[in-house]
Every structure is written in C-alpha cells, then in structure tokens.
Design an enzyme around this catalytic site. Structure first.
Site, short mmCIF file in Angstrom:
data_model
loop_
_atom_site.label_atom_id
_atom_site.label_comp_id
_atom_site.label_asym_id
_atom_site.label_seq_id
_atom_site.Cartn_x
_atom_site.Cartn_y
_atom_site.Cartn_z
N TRP A 102 0.83 -1.19 0.00
CA TRP A 102 0.00 0.00 0.00
C TRP A 102 0.88 1.26 0.00
O TRP A 102 0.44 2.31 0.38
CB TRP A 102 -0.90 0.00 1.25
CG TRP A 102 -2.02 -1.00 1.18
CD1 TRP A 102 -3.31 -0.72 0.78
CD2 TRP A 102 -2.00 -2.40 1.51
NE1 TRP A 102 -4.07 -1.87 0.84
CE2 TRP A 102 -3.30 -2.91 1.27
CE3 TRP A 102 -1.02 -3.28 1.95
CZ2 TRP A 102 -3.63 -4.26 1.48
CZ3 TRP A 102 -1.36 -4.61 2.16
CH2 TRP A 102 -2.64 -5.08 1.93
N CYS B 181 -6.68 -5.28 -1.34
CA CYS B 181 -7.80 -6.12 -0.91
C CYS B 181 -8.59 -6.79 -2.03
O CYS B 181 -8.91 -7.96 -1.95
CB CYS B 181 -8.72 -5.33 0.01
SG CYS B 181 -9.45 -3.87 -0.71
N HIS C 293 -13.47 -1.82 1.49
CA HIS C 293 -12.62 -2.99 1.69
C HIS C 293 -13.35 -4.17 1.06
O HIS C 293 -14.57 -4.21 1.04
CB HIS C 293 -12.36 -3.22 3.18
CG HIS C 293 -11.48 -4.39 3.45
ND1 HIS C 293 -10.24 -4.53 2.86
CD2 HIS C 293 -11.66 -5.51 4.19
CE1 HIS C 293 -9.70 -5.67 3.26
NE2 HIS C 293 -10.55 -6.29 4.06
N ASP D 240 -11.65 -13.39 4.79
CA ASP D 240 -10.91 -12.22 4.29
C ASP D 240 -9.44 -12.57 4.11
O ASP D 240 -8.70 -12.71 5.08
CB ASP D 240 -11.08 -11.07 5.30
CG ASP D 240 -10.54 -9.77 4.75
OD1 ASP D 240 -9.81 -9.78 3.75
OD2 ASP D 240 -10.85 -8.72 5.36
N TYR E 233 -7.53 5.01 -0.62
CA TYR E 233 -8.78 4.36 -0.21
C TYR E 233 -8.64 3.61 1.11
O TYR E 233 -9.61 3.31 1.75
CB TYR E 233 -9.26 3.40 -1.31
CG TYR E 233 -8.56 2.09 -1.26
CD1 TYR E 233 -9.14 1.00 -0.61
CD2 TYR E 233 -7.30 1.92 -1.80
CE1 TYR E 233 -8.48 -0.20 -0.52
CE2 TYR E 233 -6.63 0.73 -1.71
CZ TYR E 233 -7.23 -0.33 -1.07
OH TYR E 233 -6.56 -1.51 -0.96
#
Ligand SMILES: *[C@@H]1O[C@H](CO)[C@@H](O)[C@H](O)[C@H]1NC(C)=O
Ligand SMILES: *[C@@H]1O[C@H](CO)[C@@H](O)[C@H](O)[C@H]1NC(C)=O
Length: 542
Positions: A144, A180, A236, A259, A417
């Site tokens: 990220w 994600c 997400h 997840d 984001y």
C-alpha cells in the site's frame, strides 16, 4: 451399460464428505494396474454435500461464472470494475491443488491436513491464509506504499489467471503486488475452482480496528496530522463462501465471510474467517472464526480525539453511523449491484442495531464512551465538481449554543482508499483550494462489438475513451483480456497522446476459443489517469 468389445465401463460413487483432491485409480488383480487419475471436488449440486446450493441460477453465478464485477469507490460514488476469475482456464485446477499442498499445515501433518479437506470450513480458512504470502509460501504480497516499481501496481490487475500462473511457474515465489480486491478475487477463483460457491463482497466505510475494542479511535495532533493506528477505508473487499457449519450450533449454515487480505493475525497466522454472516448480524462474537474483526469492519463506532501538545486528549467528535455501508456484490445472472448490507447488520440507527452493538461491546467488557456536544465542522463539496478543475467547499458548523471564535485550519490532502494520508497539497485558511489532476475516478470507457461473435472466428471490438481533463494525456495504453476470448493473453495497444476532451478509438482483434457467455475487459492507463476499466459481455456462438 455394457460398451462393446474388450471394454469395461466403470463408475465410481464417492461419499459426499470425502476429502477433495487428486485420486488415482488402481486395478488390483494380484498385480496392480494404474487405470488413471481423477480430481474430486466439493459438489454444490449434491444435496448431501456441505456446499450444496439449491438454486441452479445461484450455482451458475457463484460456482461456474468465470467473470464478475468488483465494487470500489466511496459511499457516494460506487463503481463496478470487471474481473476475470478464469477458474476453468487451462492449468488453474492443478495450481489450486498445489496451493493446498503448499500450506504449512500440510507440511507439518499431511494426513491431518488431507483429512481436513473433506470440510469446506477448513479449506476456506486455508485459502484465506494462502492467498496472502505473509507467514507462508502464499500467492500475493500486499503493498500500500504507492510505489510499485518492482512489481505490478495492484489496480493494474484485471484477472486471476496470470497471478496464479506467475506464482506456480516461479516455484511459489510471492507475486508483487496485491491489495484487498486482488486478494479477494484470487480467493474467489480458487474457491470456485474447488467447488465452494463464492462471491466477492465490498464494504464501504470499512473499519480496521487494531486493538479489538470495536471502536475506531481517530487521533490527530494539533497540526491536523493523523496519528491513529485504527483506520476507516473508503472500501474494503473480501469474500463470502457458501457452506454448512456442523461445527457450530444450528442456524449458522449459509454465507460465511472470509478475508484473505493480511490485516491481523488469527491463531498466529494472517487469515480471517470463515465466520457466519448471521453471527455478525446478531453480534455473536464468540463464534468461529474471527467474528470481532469482521463485526468491527461493518459496525464499529468512530471516536475522534485531538492530542494537544501538553499531552491532553480532547474528544472532538464521533459517530455510530460512519462504518459499514452499501455492502455490495454482483447480482445473480445480471450486472446489477446487489446490496447485501441487511445480511451483515440491522438497519443503521435502528434499535436492533444498537442492541446488537451493545451486546457485542458488552462481550468485550467495554465502558461506554458518550457523545459530547460541541462545535462541529462539516465539509461538503459541490456535486458538480469536475476532475482537474477547481471546486467549491462549504463548511458548516453546528451543535453549539453560543457564538464562538474559532481558529480554522484547513488542510487539503490526498487520502488513499485505505485511509492513509498522502502528501499535503495545500495549507490555507480560507475556503478555496486546488487539487492536483488525476486523483479522482472517471470511467468513460465504452466497448462495442462489431461482428457477430462465433468461436474460432476472428472478432473485433471497438474501444473508445474520452479524455475528461482540460489537458492532454500522455503515454496512453489500452490492455484487453477475456477468459475464452484472448487465448490467455493480454492485448496491449499504445495509443500515444490524447488531447484535452478528445476521444480516442482503437479496434482490437482476437479469436474466441470457447463458446458461451464471455466477458471482455479493458484497462486504460496514461500519465494522468490510470486504471480506468470497462467491460463487455459477449455471447460466443458455435
Ligand atoms: C512496496 O513496493 C516498493 C517499490 O516497488 C518496495 O520498495 C517495497 O519494499 C514494497 N513493500 C513491500 C511490503 O513489499
Ligand atoms: C443543525 O442542527 C440541527 C439540529 O441537530 C439540524 O436539524 C440541522 O440540520 C443542522 N444544520 C446543518 C446546516 O447541518
């Protein structure tokens, strides 16, 4: 039935709870003769299988569909972006089985791990651990940082096949880079390939609660710098898998959230779920697996503090309605957005929702932190704001009983984001500001098929894009791909420079290799606007 001549016809029936995987078939006549191999999968068509799904149209979508849509953006601008799962493309099943064999539970106890493969709860948890490469030889590494020079920019991917091939063809070296939706989409490919019904789910205003207190604590210093550990992401993405839960009390069969994005460790490993959506909705946080983390993602309350230079913390505001909105997945059999928020939570602000939150919080033995009245500043941007142009900002103060004199500090900042603040792009005390171009979201890609599409016959599609900016775009590329359409290749076309407000057209040619409903996806990149995606559904005839 009896085939003619020297041929024996053999059929094998397996119990519905037999472990999935590669089997070999041997004929034992004193001397053993190997007849062949077959792969056994979970079977959503079999009523006694733990992944049984009643409706054929649901199975078509959640098991067989090789293309889908992933929702991104913000609560105010939800955008669908196409993704090719490609779970039945050549080599995919072998790679998915390899993924199971690379999992550390297999190396430490192969028999126990293989026996566990009868259970989709176990397999789903293994998938959620193996899609990220934290603590194992998993597929993707998350990044990220904003700098992806030594890998692929996460927003550049549009399909899972290249990612899984890259991983398998390079001795399970982790593929750079995912975020994600990439983790979730690859998890969806693997789940569907193994026969577990799966869908990609996006939560808008998604909380990441690092200290498991179900509160998102935003902490700022006096200069407005964000110094919090907790964060709320614009969106997400994770997956829901469909299965029975014989390991829990009755009532928790059905959709389970899991997840694969590496966020927090669970039982010492970066994985999360599966946890029943019903448990999340009712705040039953002691149910397996990882209910508190998923509950906070969709339900946490937000509290904001300012830390003064003398160390004192001042509560600035808070909200119980900021987190968990428009939980979205692609609808069955159409390209509509299906809102499944009601499966995850009671309506925001409803009595039940508050009760569930209090029950969940009680579970964590937390003291209630009340709201405080005070000065509130709310910023609104005008609705007709254009990318690359100046825009108006309105500030509204409210909730005070008397006039106050305030020192207003106004910062403009790029926020990605995942809630991470970027560079400061202005510090001004009046309410006009400029934002740099190219940081918003536009999608003007249109696709149009020209000829009647048939398998093994050349097909062309015209792609056009209008530059929405008042300045030229340099270094413009279209990348086109589709499972069963482009023969596993990404077709790349450099279209040079596109002038302000100018439209660029490009005709792409390819030869479809399979019949049926297919999705062609296109990605546009340039120096100022990138990762703009469009797609077209095409029915390929015999
Ligand atoms: C993210 O990417 C940058 C540049 O490609 C690299 O230097 C950095 O190490 C990466 N971070 C991780 C966690 O891999
Ligand atoms: C100010 O607060 C009142 C009462 O809470 C509310 O009804 C009103 O809409 C608020 N005004 C603005 C401009 O937000």
């Amino acid at each position: 039935h009896n085939p003619p001549g020297n041929v024996v016809s053999l059929s094998v029936s397996s119990p519905p709870d037999v472990p999935i995987g590669l089997y070999s078939l041997t004929l034992d006549q004193g001397q053993k003769v190997k007849l062949g191999e077959f792969v056994l999968l979970f079977n959503p068509w079999c009523a006694k299988d733990a992944v049984y799904m009643e409706e054929e149209r649901d199975r078509q979508e959640y098991v067989l569909s090789q293309a889908g849509l992933i929702y991104k953006g913000t609560t105010k601008r939800i955008k669908a972006s196409p993704w090719t799962f490609g779970q039945f493309e050549p080599g995919m099943l072998d790679i998915c089985l390899k993924l199971l064999d690379e999992n550390p539970k297999y190396s430490s106890d192969a028999d126990a791990d293989c026996s566990g493969r009868r259970n989709p709860v176990y397999v789903t948890r293994v998938i959620s651990a193996m899609i990220n490469s934290n603590d194992d030889k998993g597929v993707l590494v998350g990044n990220w940082s904003g700098d992806y020079d030594d890998g692929v920019r996460p927003s550049h991917w549009t399909e899972s096949v290249a990612i899984l091939h890259q991983w398998a063809d390079n001795c399970c070296q982790r593929v750079r880079y995912g975020q994600c939706w990439v983790f979730a989409a690859v998890a969806c490919t693997v789940s569907r390939a193994l026969g577990i019904p799966c869908r990609v789910v996006t939560n808008f205003g998604s909380a990441h609660d690092t200290n498991s207190n179900l509160l998102i604590e935003f902490l700022y210093d006096e200069d407005g710098n964000d110094i919090s550990d907790d964060s709320v992401w614009n969106f997400h993405v994770w997956v829901d898998n469909w299965m029975a839960r014989p390991d829990l009390d009755a009532g928790y069969d059905g959709w389970q959230a899991s997840d694969p994005t590496p966020q927090e460790k669970s039982e010492g490993v970066f994985c999360c779920g599966p946890v029943p959506l019903k448990a999340i909705k009712e705040g039953e946080l002691n149910l397996k697996y990882d209910a508190p983390f998923v509950f906070a993602e969709v339900n946490a309350d937000v509290v904001e503090y300012v830390k003064l230079t003398n160390g004192r913390m001042v509560k600035m505001g808070g909200s119980s309605i900021d987190v968990g909105h428009f939980i979205s997945t692609k609808a069955v059999g159409s390209d509509e957005r299906h809102d499944i928020t009601h499966l995850y939570k009671h309506p925001e602000g409803s009595l039940q929702e508050r009760e569930v939150f209090e029950r969940a919080k009680h579970h964590h033995e937390l003291q209630q932190k009340g709201e405080e009245p005070g000065l509130k500043v709310k910023i609104k941007v005008s609705p007709d704001m254009d990318i690359g142009a100046d825009f108006d900002v309105f500030a509204v103060t409210n909730n005070t009983e008397a006039d106050k004199t305030c020192r207003v500090m106004f910062y403009a900042r790029i926020v990605s984001y995942d809630g991470k603040p970027g560079a400061n792009c202005g510090f001004i005390e009046d309410l006009t500001m400029e934002v740099p171009t190219g940081k918003g979201q536009v999608s003007f890609v249109l696709l149009r098929a020209i000829y009647k599409p048939r398998v093994n016959q050349k097909l062309s599609a015209q792609i056009s894009l209008q530059n929405p900016l008042p300045e030229p775009l340099q270094n413009c590329f279209f990348s086109v791909i589709g499972a069963g359409l482009t023969d596993g290749k990404i077709l790349i076309q450099n279209v040079g420079t596109v002038g302000p407000k100018q439209e660029v057209k490009y005709t792409v040619e390819f030869t479809p290799t399979s019949t049926g409903s297919r999705t062609l996806t296109v990605d546009f990149d340039s120096d100022k606007l990138s990762n703009i995606k469009g797609y077209l559904n095409i029915e390929i005839k015999e």
